[in-house]
Design a protein around this motif. Structure first.
Motif, PDB file in Angstrom:
ATOM      1  N   THR A 284       0.850  -1.177   0.000  1.00  0.00           N
ATOM      2  CA  THR A 284       0.000   0.000   0.000  1.00  0.00           C
ATOM      3  C   THR A 284       0.889   1.231   0.000  1.00  0.00           C
ATOM      4  OG1 THR A 284      -0.071   0.201   2.420  1.00  0.00           O
ATOM      5  CG2 THR A 284      -1.688  -1.282   1.369  1.00  0.00           C
ATOM      6  N   GLU A 285       0.303   2.409  -0.242  1.00  0.00           N
ATOM      7  CA  GLU A 285       1.097   3.634  -0.268  1.00  0.00           C
ATOM      8  C   GLU A 285       1.776   3.874   1.071  1.00  0.00           C
ATOM      9  OE1 GLU A 285       1.922   5.871  -2.737  1.00  0.00           O
ATOM     10  OE2 GLU A 285       1.156   4.241  -3.975  1.00  0.00           O
ATOM     11  N   ASP A 286       1.080   3.613   2.172  1.00  0.00           N
ATOM     12  CA  ASP A 286       1.654   3.850   3.505  1.00  0.00           C
ATOM     13  C   ASP A 286       2.754   2.852   3.837  1.00  0.00           C
ATOM     14  OD1 ASP A 286      -0.018   5.997   3.903  1.00  0.00           O
ATOM     15  OD2 ASP A 286      -1.528   4.846   5.007  1.00  0.00           O
ATOM     16  N   ASP A 287       2.701   1.662   3.232  1.00  0.00           N
ATOM     17  CA  ASP A 287       3.682   0.619   3.538  1.00  0.00           C
ATOM     18  C   ASP A 287       4.966   0.743   2.725  1.00  0.00           C
ATOM     19  OD1 ASP A 287       2.046  -0.577   5.394  1.00  0.00           O
ATOM     20  OD2 ASP A 287       1.167  -1.993   3.955  1.00  0.00           O
ATOM     21  N   LYS A 288       4.938   1.528   1.674  1.00  0.00           N
ATOM     22  CA  LYS A 288       6.082   1.571   0.767  1.00  0.00           C
ATOM     23  C   LYS A 288       7.330   2.107   1.465  1.00  0.00           C
ATOM     24  CE  LYS A 288       3.823   1.907  -3.740  1.00  0.00           C
ATOM     25  NZ  LYS A 288       3.657   2.731  -4.974  1.00  0.00           N
ATOM     26  N   GLY A 289       8.475   1.496   1.151  1.00  0.00           N
ATOM     27  CA  GLY A 289       9.762   1.993   1.606  1.00  0.00           C
ATOM     28  C   GLY A 289      10.512   2.627   0.442  1.00  0.00           C
ATOM     29  N   THR A 290      11.708   3.099   0.713  1.00  0.00           N
ATOM     30  CA  THR A 290      12.497   3.801  -0.290  1.00  0.00           C
ATOM     31  C   THR A 290      13.842   3.107  -0.478  1.00  0.00           C
ATOM     32  OG1 THR A 290      11.494   5.934   0.267  1.00  0.00           O
ATOM     33  CG2 THR A 290      13.578   5.990  -0.928  1.00  0.00           C
ATOM     34  N   PHE A 291      14.113   2.675  -1.706  1.00  0.00           N
ATOM     35  CA  PHE A 291      15.429   2.201  -2.099  1.00  0.00           C
ATOM     36  C   PHE A 291      16.203   3.376  -2.690  1.00  0.00           C
ATOM     37  CE2 PHE A 291      12.796  -1.577  -2.205  1.00  0.00           C
ATOM     38  CZ  PHE A 291      13.604  -2.559  -1.657  1.00  0.00           C
ATOM     39  N   SER A 292      17.479   3.487  -2.369  1.00  0.00           N
ATOM     40  CA  SER A 292      18.253   4.623  -2.873  1.00  0.00           C
ATOM     41  C   SER A 292      19.663   4.187  -3.250  1.00  0.00           C
ATOM     42  CB  SER A 292      18.333   5.741  -1.823  1.00  0.00           C
ATOM     43  OG  SER A 292      18.976   5.291  -0.648  1.00  0.00           O
ATOM     44  N   LEU A 293      20.169   4.836  -4.295  1.00  0.00           N
ATOM     45  CA  LEU A 293      21.554   4.686  -4.708  1.00  0.00           C
ATOM     46  C   LEU A 293      22.190   6.066  -4.677  1.00  0.00           C
ATOM     47  CD1 LEU A 293      23.931   3.032  -5.892  1.00  0.00           C
ATOM     48  CD2 LEU A 293      23.023   3.578  -8.171  1.00  0.00           C
ATOM     49  N   VAL A 294      23.252   6.207  -3.868  1.00  0.00           N
ATOM     50  CA  VAL A 294      23.932   7.490  -3.699  1.00  0.00           C
ATOM     51  C   VAL A 294      25.354   7.370  -4.218  1.00  0.00           C
ATOM     52  CG1 VAL A 294      24.595   9.291  -2.063  1.00  0.00           C
ATOM     53  CG2 VAL A 294      22.565   7.896  -1.621  1.00  0.00           C
ATOM     54  N   VAL A 295      25.750   8.301  -5.079  1.00  0.00           N
ATOM     55  CA  VAL A 295      27.111   8.344  -5.602  1.00  0.00           C
ATOM     56  C   VAL A 295      27.711   9.706  -5.284  1.00  0.00           C
ATOM     57  CG1 VAL A 295      28.578   8.219  -7.647  1.00  0.00           C
ATOM     58  CG2 VAL A 295      26.557   6.744  -7.477  1.00  0.00           C
ATOM     59  N   GLU A 296      28.799   9.712  -4.503  1.00  0.00           N
ATOM     60  CA  GLU A 296      29.539  10.938  -4.215  1.00  0.00           C
ATOM     61  C   GLU A 296      30.905  10.805  -4.876  1.00  0.00           C
ATOM     62  OE1 GLU A 296      27.543  12.090   0.072  1.00  0.00           O
ATOM     63  OE2 GLU A 296      29.674  11.661  -0.002  1.00  0.00           O
ATOM     64  N   ASN A 297      31.278  11.801  -5.689  1.00  0.00           N
ATOM     65  CA  ASN A 297      32.538  11.683  -6.410  1.00  0.00           C
ATOM     66  C   ASN A 297      33.049  13.050  -6.811  1.00  0.00           C
ATOM     67  OD1 ASN A 297      34.479  10.917  -8.723  1.00  0.00           O
ATOM     68  ND2 ASN A 297      33.849   8.925  -7.917  1.00  0.00           N
ATOM     69  N   ASP A 298      34.362  13.216  -6.748  1.00  0.00           N
ATOM     70  CA  ASP A 298      34.925  14.504  -7.168  1.00  0.00           C
ATOM     71  C   ASP A 298      34.817  14.698  -8.678  1.00  0.00           C
ATOM     72  OD1 ASP A 298      36.836  12.549  -7.724  1.00  0.00           O
ATOM     73  OD2 ASP A 298      38.129  13.180  -6.067  1.00  0.00           O
ATOM     74  N   SER A 299      34.587  13.629  -9.441  1.00  0.00           N
ATOM     75  CA  SER A 299      34.377  13.780 -10.879  1.00  0.00           C
ATOM     76  C   SER A 299      33.052  14.462 -11.186  1.00  0.00           C
ATOM     77  CB  SER A 299      34.427  12.417 -11.579  1.00  0.00           C
ATOM     78  OG  SER A 299      33.345  11.608 -11.185  1.00  0.00           O
ATOM     79  N   LEU A 300      32.138  14.527 -10.199  1.00  0.00           N
ATOM     80  CA  LEU A 300      30.860  15.216 -10.372  1.00  0.00           C
ATOM     81  C   LEU A 300      30.974  16.696 -10.045  1.00  0.00           C
ATOM     82  CD1 LEU A 300      28.527  12.524  -8.769  1.00  0.00           C
ATOM     83  CD2 LEU A 300      28.839  13.000 -11.209  1.00  0.00           C
ATOM     84  N   SER A 301      32.208  17.164  -9.762  1.00  0.00           N
ATOM     85  CA  SER A 301      32.425  18.600  -9.526  1.00  0.00           C
ATOM     86  C   SER A 301      33.716  19.025 -10.213  1.00  0.00           C
ATOM     87  CB  SER A 301      32.469  18.906  -8.030  1.00  0.00           C
ATOM     88  OG  SER A 301      33.478  18.135  -7.386  1.00  0.00           O
ATOM     89  N   SER A 302      34.831  19.004  -9.474  1.00  0.00           N
ATOM     90  CA  SER A 302      36.103  19.481 -10.021  1.00  0.00           C
ATOM     91  C   SER A 302      36.789  18.455 -10.907  1.00  0.00           C
ATOM     92  CB  SER A 302      37.048  19.855  -8.874  1.00  0.00           C
ATOM     93  OG  SER A 302      37.374  18.696  -8.115  1.00  0.00           O
ATOM     94  N   GLY A 303      36.529  17.156 -10.659  1.00  0.00           N
ATOM     95  CA  GLY A 303      37.156  16.112 -11.450  1.00  0.00           C
ATOM     96  C   GLY A 303      38.531  15.693 -10.973  1.00  0.00           C
ATOM     97  N   ALA A 304      39.036  16.239  -9.878  1.00  0.00           N
ATOM     98  CA  ALA A 304      40.382  15.929  -9.389  1.00  0.00           C
ATOM     99  C   ALA A 304      40.324  14.852  -8.314  1.00  0.00           C
ATOM    100  CB  ALA A 304      41.030  17.188  -8.824  1.00  0.00           C
ATOM    101  N   ASP A 305      41.169  13.813  -8.443  1.00  0.00           N
ATOM    102  CA  ASP A 305      41.281  12.786  -7.407  1.00  0.00           C
ATOM    103  C   ASP A 305      42.088  13.345  -6.242  1.00  0.00           C
ATOM    104  OD1 ASP A 305      40.027  10.269  -8.266  1.00  0.00           O
ATOM    105  OD2 ASP A 305      41.386  10.434  -9.966  1.00  0.00           O
ATOM    106  N   ARG A 306      41.453  13.518  -5.100  1.00  0.00           N
ATOM    107  CA  ARG A 306      42.191  13.982  -3.932  1.00  0.00           C
ATOM    108  C   ARG A 306      41.328  13.818  -2.691  1.00  0.00           C
ATOM    109  NH1 ARG A 306      42.114  20.616  -4.676  1.00  0.00           N
ATOM    110  NH2 ARG A 306      39.858  20.811  -4.919  1.00  0.00           N
ATOM    111  N   ASN A 307      41.967  13.436  -1.586  1.00  0.00           N
ATOM    112  CA  ASN A 307      41.311  13.346  -0.285  1.00  0.00           C
ATOM    113  C   ASN A 307      40.122  12.381  -0.358  1.00  0.00           C
ATOM    114  OD1 ASN A 307      43.224  15.328   0.472  1.00  0.00           O
ATOM    115  ND2 ASN A 307      41.850  16.939  -0.248  1.00  0.00           N
ATOM    116  N   TYR A 308      38.919  12.835  -0.068  1.00  0.00           N
ATOM    117  CA  TYR A 308      37.742  11.980  -0.219  1.00  0.00           C
ATOM    118  C   TYR A 308      37.371  12.000  -1.697  1.00  0.00           C
ATOM    119  CZ  TYR A 308      32.833  10.507   0.075  1.00  0.00           C
ATOM    120  OH  TYR A 308      31.630   9.865  -0.115  1.00  0.00           O
ATOM    121  N   THR A 309      37.680  10.906  -2.396  1.00  0.00           N
ATOM    122  CA  THR A 309      37.526  10.928  -3.849  1.00  0.00           C
ATOM    123  C   THR A 309      36.283  10.219  -4.342  1.00  0.00           C
ATOM    124  OG1 THR A 309      38.665  10.492  -5.930  1.00  0.00           O
ATOM    125  CG2 THR A 309      38.927   8.853  -4.205  1.00  0.00           C
TER     126      THR A 309
END
Length: 351
Positions: free
Chosen positions: A39-64
């Protein structure tokens, strides 16, 4: 068989075992009804999260790089309620309303990945492969009044070191993309089991609505304790959009350390939000900077105060939501020459 062949075989076996274990945890934890008609009230949420420096500056460094696959639902499993429900009731004065399970991997590198050995004054190489259990509770508000706060309790645990497969993940992606090969992984942190318990409270405040638009401010505060992170934090997020009440988070799902969020949303009509937030952290320990807990390893001099600034948007319709955030983080260690930035892309599906 030489050492490299033996290590490769060991890591393939470790990788297979960890993924099998992760899949078994997901299968065991999800309630039997999770894949039945919901039911609508029973539904849960599946999620895929990607954090990457290529999605901003593109430089590999620190938390990459960071990737996390998770599920958040309302039907709290009995075993999880028995394990953590008592703490939730004692602190939040409410039964758990949500629960979550996630698995993920994060990768940390120095700025100069072409140097061997790795530069001693740059971020140590480290991989982090982990699982995360979550319970969350809204204030038990009287009838007719919306809850004023949401509490999130998380237990994160996993492996740091070669068995976390950071080298294999980064080298494989770089090979596919034709990017330079990272050469200094022999100096990465040693194998270690690590954990952290985290608590965050978010308040809903100063909500206004005018001419079809809504806006609110969401203050937050929390802490983490364990061999992974020891820190306290405060934050504030501002949002503008339509149907903000459908969101149970201060923004999209994130990988810690971050402005904590519960990646759960109500489906239905089109809703959207533009957000901006800031979080300050007082850090007493960071395993990825301070080095291994019980043996000597690569390390740098950690700064005691760090701030994250983020801005972005989210759009949801029916049972889908997509969001993007741009994050920049102040210097985390003394010899870090500049702040860091990275992008966060999250895709969520209700079922």
């Amino acid at each position: 068989m030489d050492r490299r062949q033996a290590d490769a075989g060991h890591h393939r076996l470790t990788q297979r075992s960890l993924w099998i274990t992760g899949a078994a945890l997901v299968a065991a934890a999800l309630p039997g009804a999770a894949f039945a008609e919901r039911t609508e009230d029973d539904k849960g949420t599946f999620s895929l999260v990607v954090e990457n420096d290529s999605l901003s500056s593109g430089a590999d460094r620190n938390y990459t790089s960071g990737i996390k696959l998770g599920y958040v639902g309302r039907d709290v499993p009995r075993w999880l309620d028995r394990a953590g429900g008592g703490l939730v009731r004692a602190v939040s004065n409410s039964d758990p309303d949500f629960w979550g399970l996630a698995i993920g991997q994060s990768i940390f590198t120095p700025e100069h990945i072409d140097q061997v050995p790795a530069p001693p004054d740059e971020h140590p190489y480290a991989g982090w492969l982990y699982a995360e259990l979550t319970l969350a509770a809204e204030e038990d508000a009287p009838a007719g009044r919306a809850p004023r706060y949401l509490d999130i309790y998380e237990l994160t645990f996993g492996l740091v070191g070669p068995s976390a497969l950071g080298e294999q993940a980064q080298s494989g992606i770089h090979q596919i993309l034709g990017a330079p090969e990272p050469l200094g992984w022999d100096s990465q942190l040693h194998d270690e089991f690590a954990f952290a318990f985290s608590f965050d409270r978010r308040w809903r405040s100063l909500a206004i609505s005018t001419q079809g638009l809504e806006a609110d401010l969401v203050p937050s505060a929390g802490f983490s304790l364990g061999t992974l992170h020891d820190e306290v934090r405060v934050g504030l997020t501002a949002r503008v959009g339509q149907r903000l009440y459908r969101e149970y988070a201060t923004g999209p799902a994130r990988v810690r350390p971050a402005l904590a969020s519960l990646d759960y949303f109500a489906g239905g009509e089109l809703s959207w939000a533009i957000f901006a937030g800031v979080q300050g952290r007082g850090v007493a320990r960071n395993l990825f900077l301070d080095g291994n807990t019980f043996e000597d390893s690569a390390s740098v001099d950690r700064k005691p105060f760090v701030a994250d600034f983020q801005t972005g948007f989210s759009i949801s319709a029916a049972d889908w939501r997509i969001s993007y955030s741009y994050v920049w983080r102040t210097e985390e260690f003394e010899t870090q020459p500049t702040r860091q930035d990275f992008g966060v892309l999250a895709l969520s599906w209700r079922y």
